[in-house]
Scaffold this motif. Sequence first.
Motif, PDB file in Angstrom:
ATOM      1  N   GLU A 157       0.821  -1.220   0.000  1.00  0.00           N
ATOM      2  CA  GLU A 157       0.000   0.000   0.000  1.00  0.00           C
ATOM      3  C   GLU A 157       0.850   1.263   0.000  1.00  0.00           C
ATOM      4  O   GLU A 157       0.487   2.249  -0.642  1.00  0.00           O
ATOM      5  CB  GLU A 157      -0.939   0.013   1.210  1.00  0.00           C
ATOM      6  N   ILE A 158       1.988   1.254   0.714  1.00  0.00           N
ATOM      7  CA  ILE A 158       2.774   2.496   0.798  1.00  0.00           C
ATOM      8  C   ILE A 158       3.549   2.808  -0.482  1.00  0.00           C
ATOM      9  O   ILE A 158       4.043   3.916  -0.624  1.00  0.00           O
ATOM     10  CB  ILE A 158       3.728   2.521   2.022  1.00  0.00           C
ATOM     11  N   VAL A 159       3.638   1.867  -1.392  1.00  0.00           N
ATOM     12  CA  VAL A 159       4.358   2.143  -2.644  1.00  0.00           C
ATOM     13  C   VAL A 159       3.416   2.337  -3.828  1.00  0.00           C
ATOM     14  O   VAL A 159       3.863   2.715  -4.909  1.00  0.00           O
ATOM     15  CB  VAL A 159       5.390   1.032  -2.972  1.00  0.00           C
ATOM     16  N   MET A 160       2.140   2.076  -3.641  1.00  0.00           N
ATOM     17  CA  MET A 160       1.175   2.212  -4.735  1.00  0.00           C
ATOM     18  C   MET A 160       0.773   3.682  -4.908  1.00  0.00           C
ATOM     19  O   MET A 160       0.457   4.363  -3.937  1.00  0.00           O
ATOM     20  CB  MET A 160      -0.073   1.363  -4.459  1.00  0.00           C
ATOM     21  N   ILE A 161       0.781   4.112  -6.141  1.00  0.00           N
ATOM     22  CA  ILE A 161       0.363   5.479  -6.460  1.00  0.00           C
ATOM     23  C   ILE A 161      -1.154   5.510  -6.503  1.00  0.00           C
ATOM     24  O   ILE A 161      -1.756   4.580  -7.029  1.00  0.00           O
ATOM     25  CB  ILE A 161       0.967   5.911  -7.817  1.00  0.00           C
ATOM     26  N   PRO A 162      -1.826   6.455  -5.986  1.00  0.00           N
ATOM     27  CA  PRO A 162      -1.422   7.728  -5.406  1.00  0.00           C
ATOM     28  C   PRO A 162      -1.201   7.674  -3.890  1.00  0.00           C
ATOM     29  O   PRO A 162      -0.755   8.649  -3.301  1.00  0.00           O
ATOM     30  CB  PRO A 162      -2.585   8.657  -5.744  1.00  0.00           C
ATOM     31  N   ALA A 163      -1.488   6.526  -3.253  1.00  0.00           N
ATOM     32  CA  ALA A 163      -1.342   6.445  -1.799  1.00  0.00           C
ATOM     33  C   ALA A 163       0.100   6.651  -1.360  1.00  0.00           C
ATOM     34  O   ALA A 163       0.355   7.096  -0.232  1.00  0.00           O
ATOM     35  CB  ALA A 163      -1.860   5.103  -1.286  1.00  0.00           C
ATOM     36  N   SER A 164       1.053   6.388  -2.238  1.00  0.00           N
ATOM     37  CA  SER A 164       2.457   6.572  -1.887  1.00  0.00           C
ATOM     38  C   SER A 164       2.775   8.035  -1.567  1.00  0.00           C
ATOM     39  O   SER A 164       3.690   8.329  -0.798  1.00  0.00           O
ATOM     40  CB  SER A 164       3.362   6.066  -3.009  1.00  0.00           C
ATOM     41  N   ILE A 165       1.992   8.941  -2.126  1.00  0.00           N
ATOM     42  CA  ILE A 165       2.183  10.365  -1.839  1.00  0.00           C
ATOM     43  C   ILE A 165       1.884  10.627  -0.366  1.00  0.00           C
ATOM     44  O   ILE A 165       2.654  11.277   0.337  1.00  0.00           O
ATOM     45  CB  ILE A 165       1.271  11.230  -2.747  1.00  0.00           C
ATOM     46  N   VAL A 166       0.778  10.097   0.103  1.00  0.00           N
ATOM     47  CA  VAL A 166       0.401  10.251   1.508  1.00  0.00           C
ATOM     48  C   VAL A 166       1.425   9.535   2.394  1.00  0.00           C
ATOM     49  O   VAL A 166       1.855  10.069   3.418  1.00  0.00           O
ATOM     50  CB  VAL A 166      -1.020   9.706   1.762  1.00  0.00           C
ATOM     51  N   ALA A 167       1.842   8.339   1.986  1.00  0.00           N
ATOM     52  CA  ALA A 167       2.809   7.562   2.770  1.00  0.00           C
ATOM     53  C   ALA A 167       4.120   8.325   2.924  1.00  0.00           C
ATOM     54  O   ALA A 167       4.704   8.358   4.021  1.00  0.00           O
ATOM     55  CB  ALA A 167       3.051   6.207   2.122  1.00  0.00           C
ATOM     56  N   SER A 168       4.582   8.934   1.850  1.00  0.00           N
ATOM     57  CA  SER A 168       5.846   9.675   1.945  1.00  0.00           C
ATOM     58  C   SER A 168       5.691  10.913   2.816  1.00  0.00           C
ATOM     59  O   SER A 168       6.601  11.258   3.574  1.00  0.00           O
ATOM     60  CB  SER A 168       6.370  10.046   0.560  1.00  0.00           C
ATOM     61  N   GLN A 169       4.540  11.564   2.765  1.00  0.00           N
ATOM     62  CA  GLN A 169       4.304  12.726   3.622  1.00  0.00           C
ATOM     63  C   GLN A 169       4.210  12.318   5.092  1.00  0.00           C
ATOM     64  O   GLN A 169       4.571  13.096   5.970  1.00  0.00           O
ATOM     65  CB  GLN A 169       3.041  13.463   3.200  1.00  0.00           C
ATOM     66  N   MET A 170       3.741  11.100   5.335  1.00  0.00           N
ATOM     67  CA  MET A 170       3.659  10.596   6.711  1.00  0.00           C
ATOM     68  C   MET A 170       5.000  10.020   7.175  1.00  0.00           C
ATOM     69  O   MET A 170       5.153   9.672   8.336  1.00  0.00           O
ATOM     70  CB  MET A 170       2.576   9.511   6.819  1.00  0.00           C
ATOM     71  N   GLY A 171       5.968   9.916   6.255  1.00  0.00           N
ATOM     72  CA  GLY A 171       7.277   9.373   6.599  1.00  0.00           C
ATOM     73  C   GLY A 171       7.274   7.865   6.817  1.00  0.00           C
ATOM     74  O   GLY A 171       8.097   7.329   7.554  1.00  0.00           O
ATOM     75  N   LEU A 172       6.354   7.166   6.161  1.00  0.00           N
ATOM     76  CA  LEU A 172       6.235   5.722   6.350  1.00  0.00           C
ATOM     77  C   LEU A 172       7.331   4.981   5.594  1.00  0.00           C
ATOM     78  O   LEU A 172       7.684   5.340   4.478  1.00  0.00           O
ATOM     79  CB  LEU A 172       4.857   5.239   5.902  1.00  0.00           C
ATOM     80  N   GLN A 173       7.851   3.958   6.228  1.00  0.00           N
ATOM     81  CA  GLN A 173       8.894   3.118   5.645  1.00  0.00           C
ATOM     82  C   GLN A 173       8.396   1.684   5.594  1.00  0.00           C
ATOM     83  O   GLN A 173       7.529   1.292   6.365  1.00  0.00           O
ATOM     84  CB  GLN A 173      10.163   3.169   6.504  1.00  0.00           C
ATOM     85  N   LYS A 174       9.005   0.898   4.705  1.00  0.00           N
ATOM     86  CA  LYS A 174       8.659  -0.514   4.629  1.00  0.00           C
ATOM     87  C   LYS A 174       8.978  -1.196   5.951  1.00  0.00           C
ATOM     88  O   LYS A 174       9.943  -0.849   6.624  1.00  0.00           O
ATOM     89  CB  LYS A 174       9.444  -1.203   3.517  1.00  0.00           C
ATOM     90  N   GLU A 175       8.161  -2.165   6.304  1.00  0.00           N
ATOM     91  CA  GLU A 175       8.381  -2.990   7.491  1.00  0.00           C
ATOM     92  C   GLU A 175       9.049  -4.288   7.049  1.00  0.00           C
ATOM     93  O   GLU A 175       8.815  -4.773   5.939  1.00  0.00           O
ATOM     94  CB  GLU A 175       7.047  -3.310   8.180  1.00  0.00           C
ATOM     95  N   ALA A 176       9.842  -4.860   7.935  1.00  0.00           N
ATOM     96  CA  ALA A 176      10.548  -6.107   7.617  1.00  0.00           C
ATOM     97  C   ALA A 176       9.599  -7.295   7.709  1.00  0.00           C
ATOM     98  O   ALA A 176       8.764  -7.371   8.609  1.00  0.00           O
ATOM     99  CB  ALA A 176      11.704  -6.311   8.590  1.00  0.00           C
ATOM    100  N   LEU A 177       9.738  -8.215   6.760  1.00  0.00           N
ATOM    101  CA  LEU A 177       9.041  -9.488   6.804  1.00  0.00           C
ATOM    102  C   LEU A 177       9.943 -10.477   7.539  1.00  0.00           C
ATOM    103  O   LEU A 177      11.164 -10.342   7.499  1.00  0.00           O
ATOM    104  CB  LEU A 177       8.746 -10.006   5.399  1.00  0.00           C
ATOM    105  N   TYR A 178       9.352 -11.458   8.194  1.00  0.00           N
ATOM    106  CA  TYR A 178      10.141 -12.474   8.884  1.00  0.00           C
ATOM    107  C   TYR A 178       9.960 -13.797   8.181  1.00  0.00           C
ATOM    108  O   TYR A 178       8.885 -14.367   8.159  1.00  0.00           O
ATOM    109  CB  TYR A 178       9.762 -12.548  10.363  1.00  0.00           C
TER     110      TYR A 178
END
Length: 186
Positions: free
Chosen positions: A147-168
Amino acid sequence: MTGWIIAGAVVLLIVFWYIGTMNKFRRLKIAIEESWAGIDVQLKRKANIIPNLVDALKMQMNFEEKVLTELTAARTGLTSSDRGEAMAASDKISALIPTIRATAENYPQLGTNNSFLQIMSDIRDCEDKITYARNRYNMTTARYNMEIVMIPASIVASQMGLQKEALYEISQTQRDDADNMRISQL
């Protein structure tokens, strides 16, 4: 006048979309934390079982000291606040369990000890629950990462400073063991 109404409606739609997208990311972050909590509970449970296992193994004076030392050292990592360290410790203990089972076969008194058998059953139960919780965590995290890399939501994610989370995922050793498993080894 109609132009202003349309422009106002478009701005209002964009504001609602923006707020909705922010809330979606917040819900996903909460879901990630909640799913990690499921793993964390089982890791703490596993950490609480390990001292009983060590005590049961110490009853056999000849039990391999190296295995006990590695088991005790890995236990401290289970309660780490660092997710990666906690999962690495869990993987280390999981890798030691087959060694413990195999070595216990050389000690008939230990292999038939009800306490030892119950502890091993409890650990197996923890492993199963960790696997389930890890899958749930990874599914939630993968959705968030997508979700954080999909356009246009990535715009909101970058403004919120969201980063990818690690998978285990499983460790490379576990993956190699699974890749190399043969019917004759079952």
